[in-house]
Motif scaffolding. Structure first.
Motif, PDB file in Angstrom:
ATOM      1  N   PRO A  70       0.804  -1.234   0.000  1.00 29.25           N
ATOM      2  CA  PRO A  70       0.000   0.000   0.000  1.00 29.25           C
ATOM      3  C   PRO A  70       0.831   1.275   0.000  1.00 29.25           C
ATOM      4  CG  PRO A  70       0.040  -0.950   2.189  1.00 29.25           C
ATOM      5  CD  PRO A  70       0.743  -1.926   1.297  1.00 29.25           C
ATOM      6  N   PHE A  71       2.150   1.164   0.210  1.00 31.58           N
ATOM      7  CA  PHE A  71       2.995   2.355   0.281  1.00 31.58           C
ATOM      8  C   PHE A  71       4.062   2.316  -0.810  1.00 31.58           C
ATOM      9  CE2 PHE A  71       1.418   1.587   4.572  1.00 31.58           C
ATOM     10  CZ  PHE A  71       0.854   2.816   4.869  1.00 31.58           C
ATOM     11  N   ARG A  72       4.453   3.491  -1.255  1.00 34.38           N
ATOM     12  CA  ARG A  72       5.480   3.611  -2.284  1.00 34.38           C
ATOM     13  C   ARG A  72       6.861   3.358  -1.704  1.00 34.38           C
ATOM     14  NH1 ARG A  72       2.692   8.233  -3.281  1.00 34.38           N
ATOM     15  NH2 ARG A  72       4.393   9.460  -2.382  1.00 34.38           N
ATOM     16  N   THR A  73       7.662   2.621  -2.424  1.00 30.82           N
ATOM     17  CA  THR A  73       9.062   2.411  -2.065  1.00 30.82           C
ATOM     18  C   THR A  73       9.924   2.824  -3.255  1.00 30.82           C
ATOM     19  OG1 THR A  73       8.899   0.099  -2.808  1.00 30.82           O
ATOM     20  CG2 THR A  73       8.554   0.533  -0.459  1.00 30.82           C
ATOM     21  N   ARG A 129      10.619  -4.210  -3.554  1.00 31.99           N
ATOM     22  CA  ARG A 129       9.341  -4.913  -3.574  1.00 31.99           C
ATOM     23  C   ARG A 129       8.884  -5.347  -2.178  1.00 31.99           C
ATOM     24  NH1 ARG A 129      12.263  -6.935  -8.185  1.00 31.99           N
ATOM     25  NH2 ARG A 129      11.118  -6.726 -10.151  1.00 31.99           N
ATOM     26  N   ALA A 130       9.296  -4.656  -1.154  1.00 34.82           N
ATOM     27  CA  ALA A 130       8.907  -5.017   0.216  1.00 34.82           C
ATOM     28  C   ALA A 130       7.393  -5.010   0.369  1.00 34.82           C
ATOM     29  CB  ALA A 130       9.543  -4.053   1.219  1.00 34.82           C
ATOM     30  N   THR A 131       6.854  -6.000   1.085  1.00 33.55           N
ATOM     31  CA  THR A 131       5.407  -6.159   1.233  1.00 33.55           C
ATOM     32  C   THR A 131       5.001  -6.216   2.703  1.00 33.55           C
ATOM     33  OG1 THR A 131       5.460  -8.593   1.299  1.00 33.55           O
ATOM     34  CG2 THR A 131       5.378  -7.549  -0.877  1.00 33.55           C
ATOM     35  N   ASN A 132       3.703  -6.044   2.932  1.00 34.46           N
ATOM     36  CA  ASN A 132       3.092  -6.326   4.232  1.00 34.46           C
ATOM     37  C   ASN A 132       2.541  -7.745   4.191  1.00 34.46           C
ATOM     38  OD1 ASN A 132       3.608  -3.774   5.236  1.00 34.46           O
ATOM     39  ND2 ASN A 132       1.578  -2.982   4.752  1.00 34.46           N
ATOM     40  N   PRO A 176       5.227   7.831  13.367  1.00 31.10           N
ATOM     41  CA  PRO A 176       4.686   8.278  12.080  1.00 31.10           C
ATOM     42  C   PRO A 176       3.506   9.226  12.277  1.00 31.10           C
ATOM     43  CG  PRO A 176       3.955   6.045  12.560  1.00 31.10           C
ATOM     44  CD  PRO A 176       4.949   6.406  13.636  1.00 31.10           C
ATOM     45  N   THR A 177       3.464  10.282  11.514  1.00 33.92           N
ATOM     46  CA  THR A 177       2.363  11.238  11.572  1.00 33.92           C
ATOM     47  C   THR A 177       1.389  10.948  10.425  1.00 33.92           C
ATOM     48  OG1 THR A 177       3.485  12.827  10.145  1.00 33.92           O
ATOM     49  CG2 THR A 177       3.909  12.974  12.521  1.00 33.92           C
ATOM     50  N   PRO A 178       0.117  11.350  10.570  1.00 31.90           N
ATOM     51  CA  PRO A 178      -0.853  11.124   9.474  1.00 31.90           C
ATOM     52  C   PRO A 178      -0.391  11.702   8.146  1.00 31.90           C
ATOM     53  CG  PRO A 178      -1.986  11.743  11.489  1.00 31.90           C
ATOM     54  CD  PRO A 178      -0.525  11.923  11.767  1.00 31.90           C
ATOM     55  N   ASP A 179       0.192  12.894   8.172  1.00 32.94           N
ATOM     56  CA  ASP A 179       0.647  13.500   6.923  1.00 32.94           C
ATOM     57  C   ASP A 179       1.772  12.695   6.291  1.00 32.94           C
ATOM     58  OD1 ASP A 179      -1.182  15.499   7.221  1.00 32.94           O
ATOM     59  OD2 ASP A 179       0.243  16.977   8.024  1.00 32.94           O
ATOM     60  N   ARG A 180       2.683  12.209   7.120  1.00 27.79           N
ATOM     61  CA  ARG A 180       3.818  11.430   6.616  1.00 27.79           C
ATOM     62  C   ARG A 180       3.341  10.106   6.012  1.00 27.79           C
ATOM     63  NH1 ARG A 180       9.275  12.090   7.699  1.00 27.79           N
ATOM     64  NH2 ARG A 180      10.599  10.241   7.492  1.00 27.79           N
ATOM     65  N   ILE A 181       2.368   9.476   6.675  1.00 25.69           N
ATOM     66  CA  ILE A 181       1.813   8.228   6.161  1.00 25.69           C
ATOM     67  C   ILE A 181       1.093   8.460   4.844  1.00 25.69           C
ATOM     68  CG2 ILE A 181       0.129   6.405   6.607  1.00 25.69           C
ATOM     69  CD1 ILE A 181       0.749   6.776   9.605  1.00 25.69           C
ATOM     70  N   ALA A 182       0.267   9.509   4.801  1.00 22.78           N
ATOM     71  CA  ALA A 182      -0.507   9.806   3.596  1.00 22.78           C
ATOM     72  C   ALA A 182       0.413  10.101   2.408  1.00 22.78           C
ATOM     73  CB  ALA A 182      -1.430  10.980   3.848  1.00 22.78           C
ATOM     74  N   ALA A 183       1.536  10.754   2.670  1.00 27.76           N
ATOM     75  CA  ALA A 183       2.456  11.110   1.595  1.00 27.76           C
ATOM     76  C   ALA A 183       3.112   9.890   0.959  1.00 27.76           C
ATOM     77  CB  ALA A 183       3.532  12.060   2.129  1.00 27.76           C
ATOM     78  N   ARG A 184       3.100   8.781   1.672  1.00 27.94           N
ATOM     79  CA  ARG A 184       3.751   7.572   1.163  1.00 27.94           C
ATOM     80  C   ARG A 184       2.764   6.554   0.591  1.00 27.94           C
ATOM     81  NH1 ARG A 184       6.942  10.176   4.274  1.00 27.94           N
ATOM     82  NH2 ARG A 184       9.218   9.855   4.302  1.00 27.94           N
ATOM     83  N   ARG A 185       1.477   6.863   0.623  1.00 31.57           N
ATOM     84  CA  ARG A 185       0.479   5.962   0.058  1.00 31.57           C
ATOM     85  C   ARG A 185       0.633   5.882  -1.455  1.00 31.57           C
ATOM     86  NH1 ARG A 185      -2.405   2.951   3.856  1.00 31.57           N
ATOM     87  NH2 ARG A 185      -2.889   4.265   5.661  1.00 31.57           N
ATOM     88  N   THR A 186       0.331   4.710  -1.980  1.00 32.27           N
ATOM     89  CA  THR A 186       0.377   4.563  -3.433  1.00 32.27           C
ATOM     90  C   THR A 186      -0.877   5.181  -4.055  1.00 32.27           C
ATOM     91  OG1 THR A 186      -0.663   2.369  -3.206  1.00 32.27           O
ATOM     92  CG2 THR A 186       1.744   2.477  -3.353  1.00 32.27           C
TER      93      THR A 186
END
Length: 333
Positions: A257-260, A265-268, A323-333
């Motif tokens: 769910p997050f950009r790397t 190719r790291a996954t949850n 982690p802050t909400p903004d930081r998490i949101a910025a890394r979402r795909t």
């Protein structure tokens, strides 16, 4: 140990592996002929690595023979759970989120205690462990990564071979990861150098503790041996393979769910979340390596983050990188 809040990178920029600029994400990694050829110690290295990997499994077979027709003692289970938790958190909270990535800053006794606990997991001394993991992040899933499952390409045969390599095969390659480049901050830390020198003794201690506890509880050699087998060898084997599964499965199976970075190719992979103390929320970790919490979405259990939170409230760690909400949101795909 917790490194400084700025999470110092390896000294200088990562050294590119041969042909790393031409890697397309699908082909097998080019042969790295920059690795020095070591003839003298290769056999000894392979023998020691083999012993660390194979002996716990042999002990399981011996345990089955000794306990045929009888039950495992409750004390064995409790000792195994206790030592698994202590040594596992030593790896995840100490070696990984603290020493490697600087997700928090710990007071000296906690820093040392976590380094000792992690060393008792039979996964290597703290300096070597951190250097290898920082190298993994510098070259994730591309030439230079010490344990990428994509080493042999993305076709079926190469992928299966790569999974074996990422899980356990890389341990036998004896590739050198220079601590002077990837962990200079730990080499400069007298406490961590001392813990690293004590690694062989701590391996003995992690087996002596369940043996002694079993003897004290049961009063016979049989109690001591079964405690050694289950709370010693079996516990070590399980924790080793859970850690190695993050290297292998958590780069092949699961959600992203997050950009790397490119090729990463790291996954949850949720089935490993509890056993790995939250480390299998690996996609977020690679998207934001210094974050003290890896499981950031609803329902994602992260025991390591809970321990860091407790230590913070006790005043034993500070400068935690939550982690802050903004930081998490910025890394979402």
């Amino acid at each position: 140990m917790s490194i400084s809040s700025t999470s110092p990178p390896p000294a200088g920029p990562p050294v590119a592996s041969p042909s790393s600029q031409e890697y397309d994400g699908n082909a097998p990694f080019p042969v790295d002929d920059t690795q020095p050829v070591r003839t003298g110690g290769r056999r000894l290295y392979a023998a020691v690595t083999g012993a660390i990997v194979v002996i716990p499994f042999l002990a399981l077979g011996l345990g089955g023979w000794l306990l045929w027709g009888s039950l495992v003692h409750p004390a064995d289970v409790l000792l195994a759970l206790g030592l698994y938790t202590v040594t596992g958190l030593g790896v995840t909270v100490g070696f990984h989120r603290g020493l490697t990535h600087g997700g928090y800053t710990a007071v000296r006794p906690v820093r040392i205690a976590l380094a000792v606990a992690g060393s008792m997991s039979f996964q290597g001394d703290p300096i070597g462990w951190v250097a290898t993991h920082r190298r993994h992040h510098a070259f994730t899933d591309r030439p230079g990564d010490p344990h990428s499952p994509y080493r042999y390409g993305t076709h079926l045969r190469g992928q299966l071979r790569g999974l074996v390599h990422a899980h356990i095969g890389w341990l036998f390659r004896d590739e050198q990861t220079p601590a002077a480049r990837y962990a200079p901050d730990l080499l400069a830390d007298g406490d961590i150098r001392a813990v690293s020198r004590l690694f062989p003794a701590l391996c003995v201690l992690t087996l002596a503790l369940p043996f002694g506890a079993g003897w004290a509880i049961g009063g016979t050699w049989r109690y001591a041996v079964t405690a050694l087998l289950w709370a010693g060898f079996a516990r070590i084997a399980l924790l080793q393979h859970v850690t190695w599964s993050v290297n292998s499965l958590c780069h092949v199976i699961g959600e992203r769910p997050f950009r790397t970075r490119r090729h990463d190719r790291a996954t949850n992979f949720w089935p490993l979340a509890l056993l790995s103390f939250g480390e299998s929320w690996h996609n977020l970790h690679h998207a934001d390596p210094t974050s003290a919490r890896h499981g950031v979405d609803r329902g994602q259990i992260d025991p390591s983050a809970a321990v860091i939170r407790l230590l913070e409230r006790l005043g034993w760690v500070r400068e935690v990188r939550w982690p802050t909400p903004d930081r998490i949101a910025a890394r979402r795909t």
